[in-house]
Design an enzyme around this catalytic site. Structure first.
Site, mmCIF file in Angstrom:
data_model
loop_
_atom_site.group_PDB
_atom_site.id
_atom_site.type_symbol
_atom_site.label_atom_id
_atom_site.label_comp_id
_atom_site.label_asym_id
_atom_site.label_seq_id
_atom_site.Cartn_x
_atom_site.Cartn_y
_atom_site.Cartn_z
ATOM 1 N N HIS A 118 0.824 -1.207 0.000
ATOM 2 C CA HIS A 118 0.000 0.000 0.000
ATOM 3 C C HIS A 118 0.858 1.257 0.000
ATOM 4 O O HIS A 118 1.498 1.588 0.992
ATOM 5 C CB HIS A 118 -0.915 0.002 1.226
ATOM 6 C CG HIS A 118 -1.979 1.054 1.174
ATOM 7 N ND1 HIS A 118 -2.997 1.038 0.251
ATOM 8 C CD2 HIS A 118 -2.177 2.171 1.920
ATOM 9 C CE1 HIS A 118 -3.779 2.080 0.441
ATOM 10 N NE2 HIS A 118 -3.307 2.794 1.440
ATOM 11 N N TYR A 169 -5.163 7.504 -6.668
ATOM 12 C CA TYR A 169 -6.483 8.148 -6.791
ATOM 13 C C TYR A 169 -6.407 9.581 -7.304
ATOM 14 O O TYR A 169 -7.400 10.301 -7.323
ATOM 15 C CB TYR A 169 -7.235 8.110 -5.450
ATOM 16 C CG TYR A 169 -6.542 8.795 -4.293
ATOM 17 C CD1 TYR A 169 -6.739 10.150 -4.040
ATOM 18 C CD2 TYR A 169 -5.707 8.091 -3.438
ATOM 19 C CE1 TYR A 169 -6.114 10.779 -2.973
ATOM 20 C CE2 TYR A 169 -5.074 8.711 -2.367
ATOM 21 C CZ TYR A 169 -5.282 10.051 -2.142
ATOM 22 O OH TYR A 169 -4.654 10.672 -1.086
ATOM 23 N N HIS A 197 -11.795 3.348 -2.959
ATOM 24 C CA HIS A 197 -11.063 4.105 -1.942
ATOM 25 C C HIS A 197 -11.436 3.679 -0.532
ATOM 26 O O HIS A 197 -10.568 3.407 0.294
ATOM 27 C CB HIS A 197 -11.260 5.617 -2.107
ATOM 28 C CG HIS A 197 -10.423 6.368 -1.123
ATOM 29 N ND1 HIS A 197 -10.853 6.678 0.147
ATOM 30 C CD2 HIS A 197 -9.138 6.817 -1.199
ATOM 31 C CE1 HIS A 197 -9.872 7.300 0.796
ATOM 32 N NE2 HIS A 197 -8.832 7.387 0.003
ATOM 33 N N GLU A 209 -10.225 2.561 9.282
ATOM 34 C CA GLU A 209 -8.926 3.070 9.728
ATOM 35 C C GLU A 209 -9.076 3.939 10.974
ATOM 36 O O GLU A 209 -8.270 3.865 11.892
ATOM 37 C CB GLU A 209 -8.279 3.880 8.597
ATOM 38 C CG GLU A 209 -6.929 4.484 8.967
ATOM 39 C CD GLU A 209 -6.310 5.286 7.834
ATOM 40 O OE1 GLU A 209 -6.989 5.498 6.805
ATOM 41 O OE2 GLU A 209 -5.144 5.700 7.989
ATOM 42 N N HIS A 229 -5.555 -1.331 6.336
ATOM 43 C CA HIS A 229 -5.687 -0.902 7.745
ATOM 44 C C HIS A 229 -6.564 -1.881 8.542
ATOM 45 O O HIS A 229 -6.052 -2.589 9.378
ATOM 46 C CB HIS A 229 -6.214 0.537 7.899
ATOM 47 C CG HIS A 229 -5.443 1.548 7.117
ATOM 48 N ND1 HIS A 229 -4.095 1.742 7.298
ATOM 49 C CD2 HIS A 229 -5.815 2.414 6.127
ATOM 50 C CE1 HIS A 229 -3.669 2.692 6.476
ATOM 51 N NE2 HIS A 229 -4.692 3.107 5.748
ATOM 52 N N ASP A 252 2.336 3.263 2.800
ATOM 53 C CA ASP A 252 1.197 4.169 2.817
ATOM 54 C C ASP A 252 1.580 5.649 2.679
ATOM 55 O O ASP A 252 1.889 6.104 1.588
ATOM 56 C CB ASP A 252 0.379 3.893 4.090
ATOM 57 C CG ASP A 252 -0.975 4.570 4.091
ATOM 58 O OD1 ASP A 252 -1.318 5.231 3.107
ATOM 59 O OD2 ASP A 252 -1.723 4.442 5.084
HETATM 60 C C1 NGQ Z 1 -5.558 8.533 1.345
HETATM 61 N N1 NGQ Z 1 -5.077 8.322 3.663
HETATM 62 O O1 NGQ Z 1 -6.222 7.902 0.533
HETATM 63 O O2 NGQ Z 1 -4.449 8.997 1.074
HETATM 64 C C2 NGQ Z 1 -6.116 8.652 2.744
HETATM 65 C C3 NGQ Z 1 -6.689 10.011 3.013
HETATM 66 C C4 NGQ Z 1 -8.987 10.475 2.056
HETATM 67 C C5 NGQ Z 1 -5.267 7.395 4.583
HETATM 68 N N2 NGQ Z 1 -6.399 6.773 4.635
HETATM 69 C C6 NGQ Z 1 -7.511 10.578 1.889
HETATM 70 N N3 NGQ Z 1 -4.297 7.109 5.431
HETATM 71 O O3 NGQ Z 1 -9.519 9.937 3.034
HETATM 72 O O4 NGQ Z 1 -9.647 11.040 1.169
HETATM 73 ZN ZN ZN Z 2 -3.919 4.664 2.007
#
Ligand code: NGQ
Ligand code: ZN
Length: 454
Positions: free
Chosen positions: A56, A121, A206, A235, A269, A320
């Site tokens: 990830h 993304y 996502h 998470e 997570h 991550d």
């Molecule tokens: C991410 N980060 O996809 O990078 C996310 C935050 C979101 C983590 N989940 C972005 N650690 O939630 O839109």
């Molecule tokens: Zn992530």
């Protein structure tokens, strides 16, 4: 045909001596002989272990690592960090994204990762409009993998801001697709990848915040061949509470109730799972993608690894947010989280593998390889020769009994302990050095200055 020889190698059955690996021209291990002589094979200069899969990654976040540790609010949280993340995400040009990603992938090779699953993304221009080439940004990721790392590209479907189909915020515009534009992107990437041997493509959602059940259904129906499916889940506590308010169920409970979570699924997570959810995830053979240094950094919580592994669960590790890019650090913090919680030592091991480091490393490599759909994760015939050669000259390895080798590295050593990194039978890193490192690093410095001082 090529052959490699190691005095010590970690095989699925444990440490073996005087091991000769025969590879085919694609770098796949065809044959393993133990207690043998080199017979002309190239000698590897230290103990050999499988390369680690990074399950990830959001490579661009490397630029933010360590820049969000100044208190902005009395109650700084994942959600305030995310605002800073979105500010960065909205500034990057395609060239900058490619440069940061290439540098992060170089660091991954140095940190023991020989392949990476990029949970990608960032799809559109900052105003939300598609680029003239709609897969422009994803193709930057493909280009960056030319450092020689195995890449599993996971284009991510992101449609909503929160549970129940909330409209996305302006700061999320770059991420947004519907099922039709997502599948068009997926198709374009399949063509762009063509027959590139170290690249695998797979779908990702996502989170339950960002997609609806009908969208998951439609995407999976359109991609029946996929062997991997990735998604963030559970998470943060706020996410669990949001899911309950919306559906009456916890996120993992909700997912388990609607999809058969077979070995294709990798849940990233899964921090907030209860004992019943743990047992069910293990039974259905889903993998969890644990990112302990990020989860600590963001204040996510501690995954109940002891319970999950006792139930027979599979896991991989990921870097991550890139606050750390080191397979050793992720595994160390995975174990330390459990120790801190239990107020005891040596939590993650099994009766057949009492060495914590060996247990964690071999399970994370094997589970991770499976989760990213690449034939990696063990030194075994049919798997790709993705290898880490430890430095037998490193002082802490002198006289070190074999059973302690991995513990020396994971708990007490650093990156200097990695002498060589091999991907698909090719040496991509030697003594921490990569043939392209000067250019890759100079380009990263330039971009960091542009963005941070510009
Ligand atoms: C991410 N980060 O996809 O990078 C996310 C935050 C979101 C983590 N989940 C972005 N650690 O939630 O839109
Ligand atoms: Zn992530």
């Amino acid at each position: 045909m090529q052959a490699l020889y190691a005095e010590q190698a970690l095989l699925p059955s444990g440490w073996a001596r005087n091991v000769r690996l025969t590879l085919d021209c694609n770098g796949i291990i065809q044959r393993i002989d133990c207690n043998t002589i080199p017979h002309g094979a190239r000698r590897l200069p230290g103990p050999v272990i499988p390369g680690m899969a990074n399950v990830h990654s959001h490579a661009f976040q490397r630029l933010l690592a360590g820049l969000t540790e100044v208190a902005d609010y009395p109650d700084d949280s994942f959600w305030t960090w995310r605002e800073a993340l979105y500010r960065l995400a909205n500034r990057l040009t395609p060239e900058q994204l490619e440069t940061i990603t290439r540098y992060a992938y170089l660091e991954m090779l140095r940190g023991g990762y020989t392949s990476v699953a990029e949970f990608h993304y960032l799809h559109h221009q900052p105003n939300g409009h598609a680029y003239a080439n709609p897969s422009e940004l994803a193709e930057c990721i493909l280009a960056a993998a030319d450092v020689g790392i195995g890449l599993t590209l996971l284009p991510v479907l992101y449609t909503y801001a929160d549970f129940g189909g909330q409209m996305p915020a302006p700061t999320q515009r770059r991420f947004i697709n519907d099922v039709a534009s997502y599948l068009a992107l997926y198709d374009a990437l399949k063509r762009a990848i063509g027959k590139r041997s170290l690249v695998v493509l797979g779908p990702a959602f996502h989170s339950l915040r960002a997609v609806a059940q009908t969208q998951i259904d439609s995407v999976l129906k359109a991609l029946p061949q996929t062997e991997i499916i990735h998604m963030h889940i559970a998470e943060q506590r706020r996410e669990v509470d949001g899911c309950r308010a919306w559906s009456g169920q916890r996120p993992v409970e909700w997912l388990l109730g609607r999809f058969a979570l077979d070995a294709r699924w990798c849940l990233i997570h899964a921090t907030h799972v209860n004992t019943v959810e743990c047992a069910e995830l293990a039974r259905q053979q889903a993998t969890v993608g644990l990112c302990p240094t990020t989860e600590a950094n963001l204040g996510d919580g501690v995954f109940p690894a002891e319970t999950f592994l006792q139930a027979g669960g599979r896991f991989g590790i990921g870097s991550d947010s890139q606050v750390s890019i080191s397979a050793a650090a992720e595994l160390r913090w995975l174990e330390y989280g459990q120790r801190l919680r239990a107020e005891r030592r040596n939590r993650l091991w099994s009766p057949t593998q009492r060495s914590v480091g060996e247990y964690l490393y071999t399970h994370a490599a094997d589970g991770g390889g499976r989760a990213i759909g690449q034939p990696v994760g063990a030194i075994a015939s049919g798997r790709r020769a993705d290898l880490i050669v430890l430095d037998s000259e490193y002082p802490l390895l002198a006289g070190c009994p074999t059973e302690h080798l991995l513990n020396r590295w994971l708990f007490a050593g650093g990156k200097q302990l990695i002498r060589e990194v091999w991907v698909a039978g090719a040496c991509v890193l030697s003594h921490g050095h990569h043939p392209g490192e000067h250019e890759i690093t100079a380009a990263f410095r330039r971009v960091a200055r542009q963005i941070l001082n510009g």
